[in-house]
Design a protein around this motif. Sequence first.
Motif, PDB file in Angstrom:
ATOM      1  N   TYR A 127     -18.828   6.769 -24.060  1.00  0.00           N
ATOM      2  CA  TYR A 127     -18.470   5.587 -24.945  1.00  0.00           C
ATOM      3  C   TYR A 127     -18.855   4.655 -24.294  1.00  0.00           C
ATOM      4  CZ  TYR A 127     -17.212   5.123 -30.033  1.00  0.00           C
ATOM      5  OH  TYR A 127     -17.508   5.151 -31.330  1.00  0.00           O
ATOM      6  N   GLU A 128     -19.632   3.757 -25.487  1.00  0.00           N
ATOM      7  CA  GLU A 128     -20.355   2.010 -25.086  1.00  0.00           C
ATOM      8  C   GLU A 128     -19.583   1.198 -26.314  1.00  0.00           C
ATOM      9  OE1 GLU A 128     -23.335  -0.002 -21.646  1.00  0.00           O
ATOM     10  OE2 GLU A 128     -23.117   2.414 -22.416  1.00  0.00           O
ATOM     11  N   TRP A 129     -19.277  -0.180 -25.721  1.00  0.00           N
ATOM     12  CA  TRP A 129     -19.355  -0.890 -26.788  1.00  0.00           C
ATOM     13  C   TRP A 129     -20.028  -2.107 -25.442  1.00  0.00           C
ATOM     14  CZ3 TRP A 129     -16.998  -5.442 -26.019  1.00  0.00           C
ATOM     15  CH2 TRP A 129     -16.947  -6.512 -26.744  1.00  0.00           C
ATOM     16  N   ALA A 154     -21.918  -3.965 -30.625  1.00  0.00           N
ATOM     17  CA  ALA A 154     -21.974  -2.118 -31.435  1.00  0.00           C
ATOM     18  C   ALA A 154     -21.349  -1.697 -30.311  1.00  0.00           C
ATOM     19  CB  ALA A 154     -23.814  -2.153 -30.938  1.00  0.00           C
ATOM     20  N   GLU A 155     -20.839   0.028 -30.666  1.00  0.00           N
ATOM     21  CA  GLU A 155     -20.364   0.817 -30.591  1.00  0.00           C
ATOM     22  C   GLU A 155     -20.978   1.960 -30.176  1.00  0.00           C
ATOM     23  OE1 GLU A 155     -15.399   1.359 -30.857  1.00  0.00           O
ATOM     24  OE2 GLU A 155     -16.243   0.390 -32.434  1.00  0.00           O
ATOM     25  N   PHE A 156     -20.650   3.095 -29.747  1.00  0.00           N
ATOM     26  CA  PHE A 156     -21.440   4.137 -29.883  1.00  0.00           C
ATOM     27  C   PHE A 156     -21.062   5.125 -28.856  1.00  0.00           C
ATOM     28  CE2 PHE A 156     -24.389   1.710 -27.425  1.00  0.00           C
ATOM     29  CZ  PHE A 156     -24.690   2.293 -26.661  1.00  0.00           C
ATOM     30  N   ASP A 157     -21.007   6.236 -29.012  1.00  0.00           N
ATOM     31  CA  ASP A 157     -20.984   7.548 -28.607  1.00  0.00           C
ATOM     32  C   ASP A 157     -22.143   7.589 -27.269  1.00  0.00           C
ATOM     33  OD1 ASP A 157     -20.996   9.887 -27.182  1.00  0.00           O
ATOM     34  OD2 ASP A 157     -19.003  11.351 -29.155  1.00  0.00           O
ATOM     35  N   THR A 158     -22.015   8.013 -26.244  1.00  0.00           N
ATOM     36  CA  THR A 158     -22.826   7.670 -25.201  1.00  0.00           C
ATOM     37  C   THR A 158     -24.096   9.508 -25.223  1.00  0.00           C
ATOM     38  OG1 THR A 158     -21.736   8.393 -23.573  1.00  0.00           O
ATOM     39  CG2 THR A 158     -22.749   5.787 -23.858  1.00  0.00           C
ATOM     40  N   HIS A 159     -23.114  10.246 -26.637  1.00  0.00           N
ATOM     41  CA  HIS A 159     -24.217  11.159 -26.328  1.00  0.00           C
ATOM     42  C   HIS A 159     -25.630  11.220 -27.652  1.00  0.00           C
ATOM     43  CE1 HIS A 159     -20.013  13.077 -24.898  1.00  0.00           C
ATOM     44  NE2 HIS A 159     -21.172  13.873 -23.827  1.00  0.00           N
ATOM     45  N   THR A 160     -25.155  10.211 -27.808  1.00  0.00           N
ATOM     46  CA  THR A 160     -26.788  10.107 -28.941  1.00  0.00           C
ATOM     47  C   THR A 160     -27.422   9.272 -28.104  1.00  0.00           C
ATOM     48  OG1 THR A 160     -24.286   9.614 -30.307  1.00  0.00           O
ATOM     49  CG2 THR A 160     -27.209   8.516 -31.129  1.00  0.00           C
ATOM     50  N   PRO A 161     -28.885   9.454 -28.077  1.00  0.00           N
ATOM     51  CA  PRO A 161     -29.723   9.920 -27.101  1.00  0.00           C
ATOM     52  C   PRO A 161     -29.807   7.784 -27.294  1.00  0.00           C
ATOM     53  CG  PRO A 161     -30.227  11.486 -28.285  1.00  0.00           C
ATOM     54  CD  PRO A 161     -29.145  10.955 -28.452  1.00  0.00           C
ATOM     55  N   HIS A 162     -29.733   7.140 -26.347  1.00  0.00           N
ATOM     56  CA  HIS A 162     -29.471   5.342 -27.031  1.00  0.00           C
ATOM     57  C   HIS A 162     -30.677   5.113 -25.837  1.00  0.00           C
ATOM     58  CE1 HIS A 162     -26.100   6.375 -24.256  1.00  0.00           C
ATOM     59  NE2 HIS A 162     -26.779   5.535 -23.238  1.00  0.00           N
ATOM     60  N   TRP A 163     -31.038   3.773 -25.814  1.00  0.00           N
ATOM     61  CA  TRP A 163     -31.700   2.911 -24.869  1.00  0.00           C
ATOM     62  C   TRP A 163     -31.683   1.537 -25.068  1.00  0.00           C
ATOM     63  CZ3 TRP A 163     -36.043  -0.626 -25.903  1.00  0.00           C
ATOM     64  CH2 TRP A 163     -37.039  -0.467 -24.801  1.00  0.00           C
ATOM     65  N   PHE A 164     -32.303   0.647 -24.466  1.00  0.00           N
ATOM     66  CA  PHE A 164     -31.966  -0.808 -24.410  1.00  0.00           C
ATOM     67  C   PHE A 164     -32.622  -1.426 -23.545  1.00  0.00           C
ATOM     68  CE2 PHE A 164     -27.443   0.016 -22.584  1.00  0.00           C
ATOM     69  CZ  PHE A 164     -27.864  -0.710 -21.783  1.00  0.00           C
ATOM     70  N   ALA A 165     -33.369  -2.709 -24.220  1.00  0.00           N
ATOM     71  CA  ALA A 165     -33.947  -3.469 -23.342  1.00  0.00           C
ATOM     72  C   ALA A 165     -34.239  -5.335 -24.128  1.00  0.00           C
ATOM     73  CB  ALA A 165     -35.631  -3.140 -23.252  1.00  0.00           C
ATOM     74  N   SER A 166     -34.298  -6.017 -23.545  1.00  0.00           N
ATOM     75  CA  SER A 166     -34.993  -7.358 -23.810  1.00  0.00           C
ATOM     76  C   SER A 166     -35.086  -6.921 -25.812  1.00  0.00           C
ATOM     77  CB  SER A 166     -36.016  -8.587 -23.426  1.00  0.00           C
ATOM     78  OG  SER A 166     -35.908  -9.312 -23.757  1.00  0.00           O
ATOM     79  N   GLY A 182     -14.730   9.303 -23.129  1.00  0.00           N
ATOM     80  CA  GLY A 182     -14.897   8.613 -24.341  1.00  0.00           C
ATOM     81  C   GLY A 182     -13.727   8.133 -24.771  1.00  0.00           C
ATOM     82  N   GLU A 183     -13.441   7.076 -23.818  1.00  0.00           N
ATOM     83  CA  GLU A 183     -12.237   6.354 -24.319  1.00  0.00           C
ATOM     84  C   GLU A 183     -13.079   4.945 -25.187  1.00  0.00           C
ATOM     85  OE1 GLU A 183     -12.983   6.747 -21.144  1.00  0.00           O
ATOM     86  OE2 GLU A 183     -10.861   7.272 -20.235  1.00  0.00           O
TER      87      GLU A 183
END
Length: 194
Positions: A127-129, A154-166, A182-183
């Motif tokens: 889980y990421e914040w 933003a916060e999300f469960d990392t089982h959800t497909p995710h990607w980030f960039a500038s 998942g904390e």
Amino acid sequence: MVNELDDVLGAVGPRLRALRTERNLTLGEVSSASGVSVSTLSRLESGQRRPNLEILLPLARLYGVPLDDLVGAPPTGDPRIHLRPITHAGMTAVPLTRRPGGLQAFKMVLTGDDRGAEPDPRVHEGYEWLYILNGRLRLVLGDKDFELRPGEAAEFDTHTPHWFASADGKPVEFISLFGQQGERMHVRARPKPS
């Protein structure tokens, strides 16, 4: 003394798993890059095998961390904090926590070089914040596309497909809190007086 050694060696597996997941690497990818077999890596991470120097040296080299960090060497009495940035694929992560497992904190810096890159969402345990300090971050989360600015989180469960960039090709700085199992991060604030 034996119990202390068992404790030190027992903590190596969670550290190795955390390093691998931070870098979004599979056991197969780590095996190919380090020469350590997938089964050995799996047994190390699960604590079923004791680590030795022949295994830890190539892994420390691959992950770009000192051997002391892998084994949790005791402090030398120097009170200064020595942050060791990890750079990978245009992103620099500065670990702000040192304990393996549990909630991990990082200061992240993206160079902005990947602005035109095609999103390649990934999934993994946890889980990421995120909290944006400077710049604009493009976050693709599932089928949604967001732009986060300084002061936004933003916060999300990392089982959800995710990607980030500038979002604009300029550097982006943000704080990332990551819970491998998942904390979730909990924010508590008092309501604004009316």
